[in-house]
Write a protein that holds these residues in place. Sequence first.
Motif, PDB file in Angstrom:
ATOM      1  N   SER A  31      -7.754  -3.322  -4.389  1.00 25.11           N
ATOM      2  CA  SER A  31      -8.587  -2.546  -3.460  1.00 25.11           C
ATOM      3  C   SER A  31      -7.826  -1.354  -2.912  1.00 25.11           C
ATOM      4  O   SER A  31      -8.377  -0.245  -2.810  1.00 25.11           O
ATOM      5  CB  SER A  31      -9.056  -3.444  -2.309  1.00 25.11           C
ATOM      6  N   ALA A  32      -6.564  -1.557  -2.572  1.00 18.95           N
ATOM      7  CA  ALA A  32      -5.763  -0.452  -2.038  1.00 18.95           C
ATOM      8  C   ALA A  32      -5.607   0.657  -3.073  1.00 18.95           C
ATOM      9  O   ALA A  32      -5.727   1.850  -2.754  1.00 18.95           O
ATOM     10  CB  ALA A  32      -4.397  -0.957  -1.590  1.00 18.95           C
ATOM     11  N   ALA A  33      -5.341   0.272  -4.334  1.00 19.86           N
ATOM     12  CA  ALA A  33      -5.195   1.276  -5.390  1.00 19.86           C
ATOM     13  C   ALA A  33      -6.484   2.072  -5.565  1.00 19.86           C
ATOM     14  O   ALA A  33      -6.455   3.301  -5.732  1.00 19.86           O
ATOM     15  CB  ALA A  33      -4.804   0.598  -6.702  1.00 19.86           C
ATOM     16  N   PHE A  77       1.048   9.567 -10.012  1.00 23.28           N
ATOM     17  CA  PHE A  77       0.658   8.376 -10.747  1.00 23.28           C
ATOM     18  C   PHE A  77      -0.828   8.088 -10.515  1.00 23.28           C
ATOM     19  O   PHE A  77      -1.314   8.152  -9.383  1.00 23.28           O
ATOM     20  CB  PHE A  77       1.503   7.173 -10.315  1.00 23.28           C
ATOM     21  N   ARG A  78      -1.512   7.777 -11.621  1.00 29.19           N
ATOM     22  CA  ARG A  78      -2.948   7.496 -11.534  1.00 29.19           C
ATOM     23  C   ARG A  78      -3.321   6.182 -12.224  1.00 29.19           C
ATOM     24  O   ARG A  78      -4.471   5.789 -12.182  1.00 29.19           O
ATOM     25  CB  ARG A  78      -3.761   8.649 -12.160  1.00 29.19           C
ATOM     26  N   ARG A  79      -2.357   5.534 -12.856  1.00 28.73           N
ATOM     27  CA  ARG A  79      -2.655   4.272 -13.527  1.00 28.73           C
ATOM     28  C   ARG A  79      -1.659   3.207 -13.089  1.00 28.73           C
ATOM     29  O   ARG A  79      -0.456   3.464 -13.029  1.00 28.73           O
ATOM     30  CB  ARG A  79      -2.617   4.417 -15.045  1.00 28.73           C
ATOM     31  N   VAL A  80      -2.183   2.023 -12.777  1.00 24.88           N
ATOM     32  CA  VAL A  80      -1.348   0.904 -12.370  1.00 24.88           C
ATOM     33  C   VAL A  80      -1.843  -0.350 -13.078  1.00 24.88           C
ATOM     34  O   VAL A  80      -3.046  -0.544 -13.263  1.00 24.88           O
ATOM     35  CB  VAL A  80      -1.354   0.718 -10.840  1.00 24.88           C
ATOM     36  N   SER A  81      -0.903  -1.188 -13.482  1.00 25.84           N
ATOM     37  CA  SER A  81      -1.225  -2.445 -14.146  1.00 25.84           C
ATOM     38  C   SER A  81      -0.687  -3.594 -13.302  1.00 25.84           C
ATOM     39  O   SER A  81       0.510  -3.637 -12.992  1.00 25.84           O
ATOM     40  CB  SER A  81      -0.599  -2.479 -15.542  1.00 25.84           C
ATOM     41  N   ARG A 120       0.839  -1.200   0.000  1.00 23.02           N
ATOM     42  CA  ARG A 120       0.000   0.000   0.000  1.00 23.02           C
ATOM     43  C   ARG A 120       0.876   1.252   0.000  1.00 23.02           C
ATOM     44  O   ARG A 120       0.542   2.260  -0.620  1.00 23.02           O
ATOM     45  CB  ARG A 120      -0.938  -0.007   1.204  1.00 23.02           C
ATOM     46  N   THR A 121       2.013   1.175   0.681  1.00 28.72           N
ATOM     47  CA  THR A 121       2.921   2.319   0.720  1.00 28.72           C
ATOM     48  C   THR A 121       3.541   2.598  -0.653  1.00 28.72           C
ATOM     49  O   THR A 121       3.848   3.745  -0.985  1.00 28.72           O
ATOM     50  CB  THR A 121       4.014   2.093   1.770  1.00 28.72           C
ATOM     51  N   HIS A 122       3.758   1.546  -1.456  1.00 24.95           N
ATOM     52  CA  HIS A 122       4.177   1.761  -2.844  1.00 24.95           C
ATOM     53  C   HIS A 122       3.123   2.581  -3.583  1.00 24.95           C
ATOM     54  O   HIS A 122       3.423   3.583  -4.245  1.00 24.95           O
ATOM     55  CB  HIS A 122       4.313   0.413  -3.584  1.00 24.95           C
ATOM     56  N   SER A 182      -7.298   4.500 -13.108  1.00 25.99           N
ATOM     57  CA  SER A 182      -7.263   3.453 -14.122  1.00 25.99           C
ATOM     58  C   SER A 182      -6.438   2.285 -13.588  1.00 25.99           C
ATOM     59  O   SER A 182      -5.217   2.383 -13.467  1.00 25.99           O
ATOM     60  CB  SER A 182      -6.668   3.966 -15.441  1.00 25.99           C
ATOM     61  N   ILE A 183      -7.131   1.204 -13.259  1.00 29.08           N
ATOM     62  CA  ILE A 183      -6.489  -0.003 -12.750  1.00 29.08           C
ATOM     63  C   ILE A 183      -6.643  -1.090 -13.805  1.00 29.08           C
ATOM     64  O   ILE A 183      -7.747  -1.369 -14.273  1.00 29.08           O
ATOM     65  CB  ILE A 183      -7.126  -0.449 -11.423  1.00 29.08           C
TER      66      ILE A 183
END
Length: 459
Positions: free
Chosen positions: A201-203, A169-173, A158-160, A210-211
């Motif tokens: 869920s954390a993101a 940053f707003r998008r993670v894959s 979650r800290t990452h 955008s997940i």
Amino acid sequence: MSNLPEKTALIRKYNIPGPRYTSYPTVPYWDEKSFSTEAYLKTLKRSFDESNDKEGISLYIHLPFCESLCTFCACHKRITKKHTVEEPYIQAVLKEWQMYLNLFGRKPHIKEIHLGGGTPTFFSEANLKHLLTTIFASAEIDAKPELSFEGHPNNTRRTHLQTLYDLGFRRVSFGVQDYDPIVQRAIHRIQPIENVQSATSAAREIGYTSISHDLVFGLPFQTWKSMESTIRRTIAQKPDRLAFYSYAHVPWIKGVGQRGFDEKDLPSGEEKRALYENGKALLQELGYIEIGMDHFSLPTDDLYQSMINKKIHRNFMGYTSSSTQLMVGLGMSAIGDSWYGFAQNEKELEAYYARLEANELPLFRGHILTEEDLIIRRHILNLMCLLETHWDKPEQQFTALPAVLDRLEEMQQDGLIEIKENALYITELGRVFARNICMAFDLRMLADKPQTRIFSMTV
């Protein structure tokens, strides 16, 4: 699910080795013998001067370390559990970035950054923050930058997510691949669904807009029953977009890393395509829209919006919702794209470090595009992104175009494409064979057909 019998004969006919067309010319046809760093840097500076003030530039930063080897992976990586490798690597990347700053001669305007790997979340939050804040301090950052990263659910804390969110940053894959334990053991990617759910869920709670989840079809021991379960468990988490990739089985290139299972354990070409067709039908049933060749998104995601607005782009990271003329590649094996040329960094960590230690940009191969290359590159991009291309203007035409159209005649008869009014349109049936259609335009490959297999199968 999907009605496959009508496609079976076409799959048998067109399932041949072929490029994925994340570039043109494709990497095996780069003119490495005549490539020079000096020539590439001239194209890079030209592109920077043309586009920096207008649209900004993109950065791709390759973070290559992984704690364990996934046997399906074709990326350039270094396997280690020693996190002492982090700081020297970040200092090397920052030195490389400073060399580009010196070349530009003025502050770049950064529109996009993507952190790829390897495993970017191998790195500590503090080291990622140091890398990015140092880059940010040297540049002007777009008011609405496109900042994204790849996260491994097993080690993305979650800290990452919070650290990178605070940096914009707003998008993670998240790489999911498959939830079936038999498949996971075969590809050496033991990843409980609870880890994916926790990271997703954390993101979402932190505010990522955008997940994405990455799934792979064609892996060893996959069946439609297991694939359907993976898709339904994925959709229950409501990712904004999905990459549904075909497994590229290329052990003759990647060696032992892709020999963690036998050839007989892989689905056949027809079985593999059934996984995709059935998966596609299920995804669409559940509200996802197919984007290009191997991506899906909800209508609310900007990838879909970029497709509707015809601004979607494809590069070495796959499909993106925006693009810049210039992309700088940083880190071991990273590829840069000046539009007029490509260049790749040293693929081995020691060579990458040695070149930087000698105060040299660590480029080792690339290609400077000819005028004909540039025209064909645009046609292939159009086909891969928009499923259509046009040649009604002089700048869209090239000498070999009539021969290309001749090669496409059989595909038109098979219902894969429609050609009319100086334009080509890929049909719904033809989407499966987009790579084959692009191959008709690939003059480099047609002039020098590979004597040995260098590409994965198109289907």
